[in-house]
Write a protein that holds these residues in place. Structure first.
Motif, mmCIF file in Angstrom:
data_model
loop_
_atom_site.group_PDB
_atom_site.id
_atom_site.type_symbol
_atom_site.label_atom_id
_atom_site.label_comp_id
_atom_site.label_asym_id
_atom_site.label_seq_id
_atom_site.Cartn_x
_atom_site.Cartn_y
_atom_site.Cartn_z
ATOM 1 N N LEU A 1 21.061 -2.097 29.213
ATOM 2 C CA LEU A 1 22.403 -2.600 28.942
ATOM 3 C C LEU A 1 23.019 -3.193 30.206
ATOM 4 N N SER A 2 22.741 -2.599 31.355
ATOM 5 C CA SER A 2 23.311 -3.114 32.603
ATOM 6 C C SER A 2 22.844 -4.544 32.864
ATOM 7 N N ASP A 3 21.577 -4.855 32.557
ATOM 8 C CA ASP A 3 21.083 -6.226 32.724
ATOM 9 C C ASP A 3 21.743 -7.167 31.719
ATOM 10 N N TRP A 4 21.930 -6.694 30.489
ATOM 11 C CA TRP A 4 22.575 -7.524 29.463
ATOM 12 C C TRP A 4 24.013 -7.845 29.865
ATOM 13 N N LEU A 5 24.714 -6.854 30.403
ATOM 14 C CA LEU A 5 26.101 -7.062 30.816
ATOM 15 C C LEU A 5 26.197 -8.086 31.946
ATOM 16 N N LYS A 6 25.210 -8.099 32.824
ATOM 17 C CA LYS A 6 25.211 -9.071 33.922
ATOM 18 C C LYS A 6 25.080 -10.494 33.394
ATOM 19 N N ARG A 7 24.364 -10.660 32.283
ATOM 20 C CA ARG A 7 24.138 -11.997 31.725
ATOM 21 C C ARG A 7 25.232 -12.421 30.751
ATOM 22 N N TYR A 8 26.024 -11.476 30.276
ATOM 23 C CA TYR A 8 27.006 -11.785 29.236
ATOM 24 C C TYR A 8 28.080 -12.728 29.778
ATOM 25 N N LYS A 9 28.368 -13.807 29.034
ATOM 26 C CA LYS A 9 29.279 -14.846 29.512
ATOM 27 C C LYS A 9 30.569 -14.948 28.701
ATOM 28 N N GLY A 10 30.770 -14.089 27.732
ATOM 29 C CA GLY A 10 31.969 -14.181 26.906
ATOM 30 C C GLY A 10 33.236 -14.000 27.724
ATOM 31 N N GLY A 11 34.290 -14.760 27.388
ATOM 32 C CA GLY A 11 35.522 -14.696 28.162
ATOM 33 C C GLY A 11 36.664 -13.985 27.470
ATOM 34 N N SER A 12 36.465 -13.555 26.223
ATOM 35 C CA SER A 12 37.536 -12.915 25.464
ATOM 36 C C SER A 12 37.795 -11.505 25.970
ATOM 37 N N SER A 13 39.045 -11.049 25.815
ATOM 38 C CA SER A 13 39.382 -9.674 26.178
ATOM 39 C C SER A 13 38.939 -8.687 25.105
ATOM 40 N N ASN A 14 38.576 -9.201 23.927
ATOM 41 C CA ASN A 14 38.119 -8.333 22.846
ATOM 42 C C ASN A 14 36.666 -7.919 23.068
ATOM 43 N N LEU A 15 36.355 -6.676 22.735
ATOM 44 C CA LEU A 15 34.983 -6.200 22.880
ATOM 45 C C LEU A 15 34.052 -6.988 21.969
ATOM 46 N N PRO A 16 32.889 -7.415 22.466
ATOM 47 C CA PRO A 16 31.929 -8.098 21.591
ATOM 48 C C PRO A 16 31.369 -7.133 20.558
ATOM 49 N N TYR A 17 30.848 -7.705 19.502
ATOM 50 C CA TYR A 17 30.317 -6.910 18.388
ATOM 51 C C TYR A 17 29.311 -5.870 18.872
ATOM 52 N N GLU A 18 28.407 -6.260 19.777
ATOM 53 C CA GLU A 18 27.350 -5.350 20.231
ATOM 54 C C GLU A 18 27.922 -4.107 20.905
ATOM 55 N N ILE A 19 28.968 -4.287 21.706
ATOM 56 C CA ILE A 19 29.558 -3.149 22.415
ATOM 57 C C ILE A 19 30.339 -2.263 21.448
ATOM 58 N N ARG A 20 31.031 -2.880 20.494
ATOM 59 C CA ARG A 20 31.761 -2.083 19.501
ATOM 60 C C ARG A 20 30.805 -1.189 18.714
ATOM 61 N N ILE A 21 29.673 -1.761 18.299
ATOM 62 C CA ILE A 21 28.697 -0.989 17.534
ATOM 63 C C ILE A 21 28.074 0.096 18.402
ATOM 64 N N MET A 22 27.797 -0.215 19.671
ATOM 65 C CA MET A 22 27.224 0.785 20.572
ATOM 66 C C MET A 22 28.136 2.004 20.684
ATOM 67 N N ILE A 23 29.422 1.762 20.913
ATOM 68 C CA ILE A 23 30.365 2.872 21.083
ATOM 69 C C ILE A 23 30.458 3.693 19.804
ATOM 70 N N ARG A 24 30.542 3.023 18.667
ATOM 71 C CA ARG A 24 30.641 3.749 17.398
ATOM 72 C C ARG A 24 29.369 4.545 17.111
ATOM 73 N N ASN A 25 28.205 3.957 17.382
ATOM 74 C CA ASN A 25 26.947 4.664 17.141
ATOM 75 C C ASN A 25 26.803 5.881 18.041
ATOM 76 N N LEU A 26 27.209 5.741 19.297
ATOM 77 C CA LEU A 26 27.128 6.877 20.211
ATOM 78 C C LEU A 26 28.063 7.998 19.774
ATOM 79 N N LEU A 27 29.255 7.637 19.355
ATOM 80 C CA LEU A 27 30.197 8.650 18.885
ATOM 81 C C LEU A 27 29.654 9.357 17.644
#
Length: 321
Positions: A80-106
């Motif tokens: 995930l750390s490598d993916w975050l380094k490459r991520y280029k989105g500029g929105s303040s909203n969490l991307p779909y992948e991160i939202r799903i990650m947090i929900r799945n972990l919870l």
């Protein structure tokens, strides 16, 4: 623990193969007692299976070539750390992948003890072979550690997010509200998974519609005004933020018929029109972005406060009754 490598392993029949990755455990696990612990923990993880968002071992063994214990896992694409380094989105909203990650972990925490939540290294990205979408998962390690209290995993998970998420996401007032809720023992896992920053626009639209209705009693309106002070989100005239957004400006002018709660009326009516009216209104209003997300971006913190109000049993029962 170091990543050893990946390879395809064929099944006994020779007709199937599976891509896997191996991890080498440190020398401290060469002790006989530690080896037994690793074996027992691995068997326990394998026996319980992998809830969504979690990767458990396939097997564990001692490798005489390296004189180390090695653990075999299903293949994953990158950390995930490598993916975050490459991520280029500029929105303040969490991307779909991160939202799903947090929900799945919870969700996984309800079923298994997930250790080292403050460490990003066991969190990896797996691409779907079917549609090439990416899912973020956590690797469960067969390593014994002290059992964490509920307060401990909350603070460690919050620490992981605060240390590794993009700054634009961390500056979002609604994401900060989620992190504060995560750090508090006052809220359940279900409460956390339902937070607006982890939901889509349709879910947040339903939240607005449920919490503000034209049939609310005067007492409910008073409670809304006390908990949701628009000055907190804007610091001035909330209509000023709508300049240049013609359909939204027109909607705001009609809200003067509801003195005292005109902003809340505007939020509800905007969502209702987005859901009910034709595509022309949707395109002209928010460029096909759900109206609830537009309101969230225009008035940071509003949707989180509304969600907290919805969790109060007395208000919710009255509002939905």
């Amino acid at each position: 623990m170091d990543l050893f490598g990946c390879m395809n392993v064929k099944g006994r029949s020779g007709t199937k193969s599976q891509s896997v990755k191996f991890f080498i455990l440190g020398e401290e696990f060469n002790d006989d007692a530690k080896k037994v612990e690793v074996y027992k923990k691995s068997i326990d993880l394998i026996k319980h299976g992998s809830p969504r968002g979690v990767i458990t071992p396939i097997f564990v063994t001692y490798c005489s070539r390296f004189s180390r214990m090695i653990v075999c896992y299903p293949y994953f694409d990158e950390s995930l750390s490598d993916w975050l380094k490459r991520y280029k989105g500029g929105s303040s909203n969490l991307p779909y992948e991160i939202r799903i990650m947090i929900r799945n972990l919870l969700a996984a925490i309800e079923h298994q003890d997930i250790n080292r939540l403050e460490d990003i290294s066991p969190i990896v990205c797996v691409k779907s072979k079917r549609d090439n979408t990416m899912e973020v998962k956590v690797i469960l390690l067969p390593v014994q550690s002290e059992q964490s209290s509920k307060a401990k995993w909350r603070t460690s998970f919050s620490s992981l997010l605060r240390k590794n998420m993009h700054q634009t996401w961390l500056e979002d007032k609604d994401f900060e509200a989620f992190l504060l809720m995560l750090e508090s023992n006052e809220y359940t896992l279900e409460n956390l998974m339902g937070h607006p920053v982890l939901q889509d626009g349709d879910s947040n639209g339903r939240l607005i519609l449920d919490c503000f209705r034209e049939t609310l009693t005067p007492a409910q309106h008073k409670e809304l005004e006390e908990k949701l002070n628009v000055q907190k989100y804007d610091g001035g005239d909330w209509r000023l933020r709508l300049q240049g957004k013609t359909p939204l400006e027109n909607m705001s002018k009609r809200s003067t018929a509801y003195p005292g709660h005109d902003f809340l009326w505007f939020a509800r009516k905007t969502v209702a029109h987005f859901n009910e009216n034709d595509a022309k209104f949707k395109n002209a209003t928010v460029n096909r972005v759900p109206a609830a997300n537009v309101i969230k971006d225009l008035y940071p913190g509003f949707i989180s406060d509304l969600y907290k109000l919805s969790l109060e049993p007395q208000y919710l029962n009255r509002a939905l009754g």
